[in-house]
Scaffold this active site. Structure first.
Site, PDB file in Angstrom:
ATOM      1  N   THR A 170      37.175  32.269   7.796  1.00 31.70           N
ATOM      2  CA  THR A 170      38.475  32.948   7.874  1.00 31.70           C
ATOM      3  C   THR A 170      39.444  32.266   8.841  1.00 31.70           C
ATOM      4  O   THR A 170      40.616  32.640   8.895  1.00 31.70           O
ATOM      5  CB  THR A 170      38.278  34.409   8.324  1.00 31.70           C
ATOM      6  OG1 THR A 170      37.518  34.390   9.537  1.00 31.70           O
ATOM      7  CG2 THR A 170      37.546  35.217   7.270  1.00 31.70           C
ATOM      8  N   GLY A 171      38.991  31.281   9.623  1.00 33.23           N
ATOM      9  CA  GLY A 171      39.820  30.688  10.677  1.00 33.23           C
ATOM     10  C   GLY A 171      40.697  29.546  10.185  1.00 33.23           C
ATOM     11  O   GLY A 171      40.740  29.234   8.984  1.00 33.23           O
ATOM     12  N   CYS A 188      39.431  17.035  17.742  1.00 34.11           N
ATOM     13  CA  CYS A 188      40.481  16.483  16.867  1.00 34.11           C
ATOM     14  C   CYS A 188      41.267  15.351  17.544  1.00 34.11           C
ATOM     15  O   CYS A 188      41.646  14.367  16.899  1.00 34.11           O
ATOM     16  CB  CYS A 188      41.415  17.595  16.416  1.00 34.11           C
ATOM     17  SG  CYS A 188      41.771  18.833  17.674  1.00 34.11           S
ATOM     18  N   GLY A 230      45.875  23.432  16.572  1.00 36.73           N
ATOM     19  CA  GLY A 230      44.646  22.986  17.211  1.00 36.73           C
ATOM     20  C   GLY A 230      43.996  24.065  18.051  1.00 36.73           C
ATOM     21  O   GLY A 230      42.821  23.960  18.422  1.00 36.73           O
ATOM     22  N   GLU A 272      39.852  19.693  27.282  1.00 39.54           N
ATOM     23  CA  GLU A 272      40.212  18.695  26.265  1.00 39.54           C
ATOM     24  C   GLU A 272      40.103  17.253  26.796  1.00 39.54           C
ATOM     25  O   GLU A 272      39.588  16.368  26.113  1.00 39.54           O
ATOM     26  CB  GLU A 272      41.638  18.979  25.793  1.00 39.54           C
ATOM     27  CG  GLU A 272      42.010  18.307  24.501  1.00 39.54           C
ATOM     28  CD  GLU A 272      41.553  19.082  23.263  1.00 39.54           C
ATOM     29  OE1 GLU A 272      40.753  20.031  23.410  1.00 39.54           O
ATOM     30  OE2 GLU A 272      41.977  18.729  22.162  1.00 39.54           O
ATOM     31  N   LYS A 309      36.583  16.088  27.052  1.00 37.99           N
ATOM     32  CA  LYS A 309      35.982  15.856  25.732  1.00 37.99           C
ATOM     33  C   LYS A 309      36.402  14.489  25.197  1.00 37.99           C
ATOM     34  O   LYS A 309      35.579  13.703  24.730  1.00 37.99           O
ATOM     35  CB  LYS A 309      36.412  16.951  24.750  1.00 37.99           C
ATOM     36  CG  LYS A 309      35.720  18.284  24.968  1.00 37.99           C
ATOM     37  CD  LYS A 309      36.274  19.315  24.002  1.00 37.99           C
ATOM     38  CE  LYS A 309      35.827  20.708  24.414  1.00 37.99           C
ATOM     39  NZ  LYS A 309      36.602  21.775  23.781  1.00 37.99           N
ATOM     40  N   ARG A 362      50.081  20.550  25.040  1.00 31.53           N
ATOM     41  CA  ARG A 362      50.331  21.324  23.810  1.00 31.53           C
ATOM     42  C   ARG A 362      51.839  21.397  23.606  1.00 31.53           C
ATOM     43  O   ARG A 362      52.588  21.724  24.545  1.00 31.53           O
ATOM     44  CB  ARG A 362      49.758  22.734  23.991  1.00 31.53           C
ATOM     45  CG  ARG A 362      49.802  23.574  22.742  1.00 31.53           C
ATOM     46  CD  ARG A 362      48.710  23.240  21.757  1.00 31.53           C
ATOM     47  NE  ARG A 362      47.384  23.608  22.198  1.00 31.53           N
ATOM     48  CZ  ARG A 362      46.265  23.153  21.627  1.00 31.53           C
ATOM     49  NH1 ARG A 362      46.314  22.306  20.619  1.00 31.53           N
ATOM     50  NH2 ARG A 362      45.092  23.533  22.076  1.00 31.53           N
ATOM     51  N   HIS A 402      48.488  15.897  15.739  1.00 34.55           N
ATOM     52  CA  HIS A 402      48.440  15.476  17.141  1.00 34.55           C
ATOM     53  C   HIS A 402      49.034  14.066  17.257  1.00 34.55           C
ATOM     54  O   HIS A 402      48.583  13.129  16.573  1.00 34.55           O
ATOM     55  CB  HIS A 402      47.008  15.445  17.651  1.00 34.55           C
ATOM     56  CG  HIS A 402      46.374  16.801  17.818  1.00 34.55           C
ATOM     57  ND1 HIS A 402      47.052  17.981  17.637  1.00 34.55           N
ATOM     58  CD2 HIS A 402      45.107  17.143  18.184  1.00 34.55           C
ATOM     59  CE1 HIS A 402      46.241  19.000  17.861  1.00 34.55           C
ATOM     60  NE2 HIS A 402      45.052  18.519  18.188  1.00 34.55           N
TER      61      HIS A 402
HETATM   62  P1  NAP Z   1      39.761  30.184  14.658  1.00 30.76           P
HETATM   63  O1  NAP Z   1      40.978  30.046  13.817  1.00 30.76           O
HETATM   64  O2  NAP Z   1      39.822  31.026  15.871  1.00 30.76           O
HETATM   65  O3  NAP Z   1      38.536  30.708  13.712  1.00 30.76           O
HETATM   66  C1  NAP Z   1      37.298  31.101  14.271  1.00 30.76           C
HETATM   67  C2  NAP Z   1      36.335  31.530  13.171  1.00 30.76           C
HETATM   68  O4  NAP Z   1      35.085  31.910  13.783  1.00 30.76           O
HETATM   69  C3  NAP Z   1      36.813  32.741  12.362  1.00 30.76           C
HETATM   70  O5  NAP Z   1      36.359  32.609  11.030  1.00 30.76           O
HETATM   71  C4  NAP Z   1      36.072  33.910  13.039  1.00 30.76           C
HETATM   72  O6  NAP Z   1      35.818  35.001  12.157  1.00 30.76           O
HETATM   73  C5  NAP Z   1      34.749  33.251  13.378  1.00 30.76           C
HETATM   74  N1  NAP Z   1      34.071  33.938  14.484  1.00 30.76           N
HETATM   75  C6  NAP Z   1      34.605  34.332  15.673  1.00 30.76           C
HETATM   76  N2  NAP Z   1      33.668  34.961  16.417  1.00 30.76           N
HETATM   77  C7  NAP Z   1      32.531  34.970  15.670  1.00 30.76           C
HETATM   78  C8  NAP Z   1      31.214  35.481  15.882  1.00 30.76           C
HETATM   79  N3  NAP Z   1      30.864  36.110  17.017  1.00 30.76           N
HETATM   80  N4  NAP Z   1      30.280  35.320  14.900  1.00 30.76           N
HETATM   81  C9  NAP Z   1      30.608  34.676  13.736  1.00 30.76           C
HETATM   82  N5  NAP Z   1      31.852  34.181  13.477  1.00 30.76           N
HETATM   83  C10 NAP Z   1      32.787  34.317  14.442  1.00 30.76           C
HETATM   84  O7  NAP Z   1      39.249  28.739  15.158  1.00 30.76           O
HETATM   85  P2  NAP Z   1      39.488  27.291  14.486  1.00 30.76           P
HETATM   86  O8  NAP Z   1      40.714  26.664  15.021  1.00 30.76           O
HETATM   87  O9  NAP Z   1      39.278  27.401  13.022  1.00 30.76           O
HETATM   88  O10 NAP Z   1      38.298  26.457  15.156  1.00 30.76           O
HETATM   89  C11 NAP Z   1      36.948  26.563  14.719  1.00 30.76           C
HETATM   90  C12 NAP Z   1      36.113  25.497  15.429  1.00 30.76           C
HETATM   91  O11 NAP Z   1      36.629  24.204  15.067  1.00 30.76           O
HETATM   92  C13 NAP Z   1      36.172  25.571  16.951  1.00 30.76           C
HETATM   93  O12 NAP Z   1      34.920  25.196  17.478  1.00 30.76           O
HETATM   94  C14 NAP Z   1      37.238  24.546  17.307  1.00 30.76           C
HETATM   95  O13 NAP Z   1      37.096  24.025  18.606  1.00 30.76           O
HETATM   96  C15 NAP Z   1      36.960  23.490  16.251  1.00 30.76           C
HETATM   97  N6  NAP Z   1      38.104  22.609  15.957  1.00 30.76           N
HETATM   98  C16 NAP Z   1      39.316  23.142  15.624  1.00 30.76           C
HETATM   99  C17 NAP Z   1      40.376  22.282  15.321  1.00 30.76           C
HETATM  100  C18 NAP Z   1      41.762  22.776  14.932  1.00 30.76           C
HETATM  101  O14 NAP Z   1      42.648  21.921  14.689  1.00 30.76           O
HETATM  102  N7  NAP Z   1      41.998  24.083  14.854  1.00 30.76           N
HETATM  103  C19 NAP Z   1      40.170  20.902  15.361  1.00 30.76           C
HETATM  104  C20 NAP Z   1      38.919  20.401  15.691  1.00 30.76           C
HETATM  105  C21 NAP Z   1      37.883  21.271  15.975  1.00 30.76           C
HETATM  106  P3  NAP Z   1      36.698  36.367  12.170  1.00 30.76           P
HETATM  107  O15 NAP Z   1      37.934  36.070  11.377  1.00 30.76           O
HETATM  108  O16 NAP Z   1      35.793  37.325  11.472  1.00 30.76           O
HETATM  109  O17 NAP Z   1      36.965  36.692  13.596  1.00 30.76           O
END
Ligand code: NAP
Length: 353
Positions: A13-14, A149, A180, A202, A205, A238, A245
Site C-alpha cells: 500500500t506504500g 535510493c 523518498g 541518509e 547509508k 530534502r 533525487h
Molecule cells: P511507506 O509509503 O510508508 O509504506 C510503508 C508500507 O509498509 C505500507 O504498505 C504499510 O502498510 C506497511 N507497514 C507499515 N507498518 C507495518 C507493519 N507493522 N507490518 C506490516 N506492514 C507495515 O514507505 P515507502 O516509501 O514505500 O518505503 C518502503 C521501504 O522502502 C522503506 O524501507 C524505505 O526506506 C524503502 N525505500 C523507499 C524509497 C522511496 O523512494 N520511497 C526509496 C528506497 C527505499 P499500511 O498501509 O497498512 O500502513
C-alpha cells in the site's frame, strides 16, 4: 518461461509498494499473487486499504484484491519483494528466508550484513553469489537488498568512472525528492518552498553502501565482499520535488583525467552484466545531457520508466578534478524497479524457478 512465477509484495500500500504493484501487473515473468501490508490494512480490498497516488489505471487493476497481514507463516510464494520499513523488515524478512523464500528487500535492515548481497544488477550482479554464505548458515531461502535510493543513483553514475579510471575520493550533495520519505512523508509546512538540510541516517547509508557495491567479490577463504577503499563524504537534503533525487558529485579519479576523457568513458559505458538481459534493465543506462540546465527532475526523471540515470554538467573541479550532476528516480530506479531487477537476477541465475 512456461509459466509465471508467483510473487508476494510486502508493504503493497506504500509509495514503493504501489509502484511494485503497477510494475508487476504487466511483468513478463512474474504474477503478483499476494498483497500484504500492516494489520490496519489486512482484510480490506486493495482499493480500501491503499491511498493510490500513481497516474494510469487506479490500483493497477487490483482494486478488489484482498490485502493480507505480513505473516511469515502464511506467505508461501518463492519470491517476496519487501517494501517495508526497516524495523518491520528486521523481524519478518529472516523468518521468510528461513522458510525458503528469496526476499528482495528495499529496507535498510540487512544491507550491510556481511552475507547479504547489496545489488544494483548492472553494477555488481556478480555479488549475488554471496547468498551462498547465507545458505551455509542453514537458511533455505535468502535475503538480497537494493541500496538506499540516493546510493543507487550515485553508484550508477560512478560505475563507468570506477571501471575506466578508478575512484580515489567522492563528495556528494543530494537534493532529494519528497516521495523518498514515503507517504504521507514530510509535513507540508516543512516541505513547501523550503530545503530541509537533514535526512536521518541518509549520509551514513550512502557512505557505507557505495563502497560495498563498488567493492569486489572474493571467493576465498569464503565468499565475501571486499569493500572499495575510496574516501566518500555525503550531504543529504530534502527539497520540494515530487520524484527524483538530484546529486551534485565531485570525484577524484586516478590519473586526473580531463572532462572530455570522463565524458568519453560515460558515453562508451556498457554494463558488464548487460548480457543478463533482465526485463527491467533500461536500454540506455546512463543518459548524458549536453545542455547546461539539464538534467532536471521534472523533465527527465520519468524517461525509460524511471530506470536510467542522468548525468550532465561534467566539468573540471578545482578541488577533486571532476564534478557533475546526476539524477535518478528514487522510487523507481532507487526502489521498486531496483528490487524487481534483483528478483529477475535471482531467477536468471537459477536461485528461484
Ligand atoms: P511507506 O509509503 O510508508 O509504506 C510503508 C508500507 O509498509 C505500507 O504498505 C504499510 O502498510 C506497511 N507497514 C507499515 N507498518 C507495518 C507493519 N507493522 N507490518 C506490516 N506492514 C507495515 O514507505 P515507502 O516509501 O514505500 O518505503 C518502503 C521501504 O522502502 C522503506 O524501507 C524505505 O526506506 C524503502 N525505500 C523507499 C524509497 C522511496 O523512494 N520511497 C526509496 C528506497 C527505499 P499500511 O498501509 O497498512 O500502513
Amino acid at each position: 518461461m512456461n509459466r509465471k512465477l508467483p510473487v508476494a509484495v510486502l508493504g503493497a500500500t506504500g509509495v514503493v509498494g504501489q509502484r511494485l504493484v503497477r510494475r508487476l501487473a504487466c511483468h513478463p515473468w512474474f504474477e503478483l499473487t499476494t498483497l500484504a501490508a500492516s494489520e490496519r490494512s489486512a482484510g480490506k480490498r486493495y482499493a480500501d486499504a491503499c491511498a493510490w497516488r500513481l497516474p494510469g489505471e487506479p490500483y493497477a487493476g487490483l482494486a478488489d484484491h484482498p490485502v493480507v497481514a505480513c505473516d511469515a507463516a502464511r506467505i508461501d510464494e518463492p519470491l517476496v519483494i519487501s517494501a517495508l520499513d526497516a524495523a518491520v523488515a528486521r523481524e519478518l524478512e529472516p523468518a521468510l528466508a528461513r522458510r525458503g523464500a528469496f526476499v528482495c528487500s528495499n529496507a535498510s535492515a540487512f544491507r550491510m550484513s556481511a552475507d547479504v548481497p547489496l545489488l544494483v544488477p548492472e553494477v555488481n550482479a556478480d555479488h549475488v553469489d554471496l547468498v551462498a554464505a547465507q545458505r551455509d548458515g542453514g537458511t533455505r531461502g535468502a535475503i538480497v537488498c537494493n541500496p538506499n535510493c540516493t546510493t543507487t543513483v550515485l553508484v550508477l553514475a560512478l560505475k563507468p568512472l570506477h571501471d575506466a579510471f578508478g575512484i580515489e575520493a567522492v563528495s556528494m550533495t543530494s537534493l532529494q525528492a519528497l516521495s523518498g520519505a514515503g507517504w504521507p512523508g514530510v509535513a507540508s509546512l516543512d516541505a513547501t518552498a523550503n530545503v530541509v538540510p537533514y535526512i536521518g541516517g541518509e549520509e551514513e547509508k550512502v557512505e557505507e553502501e557505495a563502497t560495498k557495491i563498488l567493492g569486489a567479490l572474493a571467493a576465498s577463504p569464503c565468499v565475501s565482499i571486499r569493500a572499495s577503499t575510496f574516501a566518500i563524504s555525503a550531504q543529504c537534503t530534502r527539497v520540494p520535488v515530487v520524484d527524483g533525487h538530484t546529486e551534485a558529485v565531485g570525484v577524484k579519479l586516478r590519473g586526473d583525467p580531463s572532462p572530455d576523457a570522463v565524458l568519453a568513458a560515460l558515453r562508451a559505458f556498457c554494463s558488464p552484466f548487460a548480457a543478463l538481459e533482465l526485463p527491467s534493465m533500461p536500454a540506455t543506462l546512463v543518459r548524458l545531457h549536453d545542455a547546461n540546465d539539464r538534467p532536471q527532475p521534472r523533465l527527465d526523471v520519468e524517461r525509460d520508466d524511471g530506470m536510467s540515470v542522468h548525468v550532465g554538467r561534467v566539468r573540471r573541479c578545482p578541488l577533486l578534478g571532476i564534478k557533475f550532476i546526476a539524477l535518478g528516480h528514487n522510487a523507481e530506479r532507487g526502489a521498486a524497479g531496483g528490487a524487481l531487477l534483483n528478483a529477475e537476477l535471482l531467477v536468471r541465475k537459477g536461485f528461484v524457478s
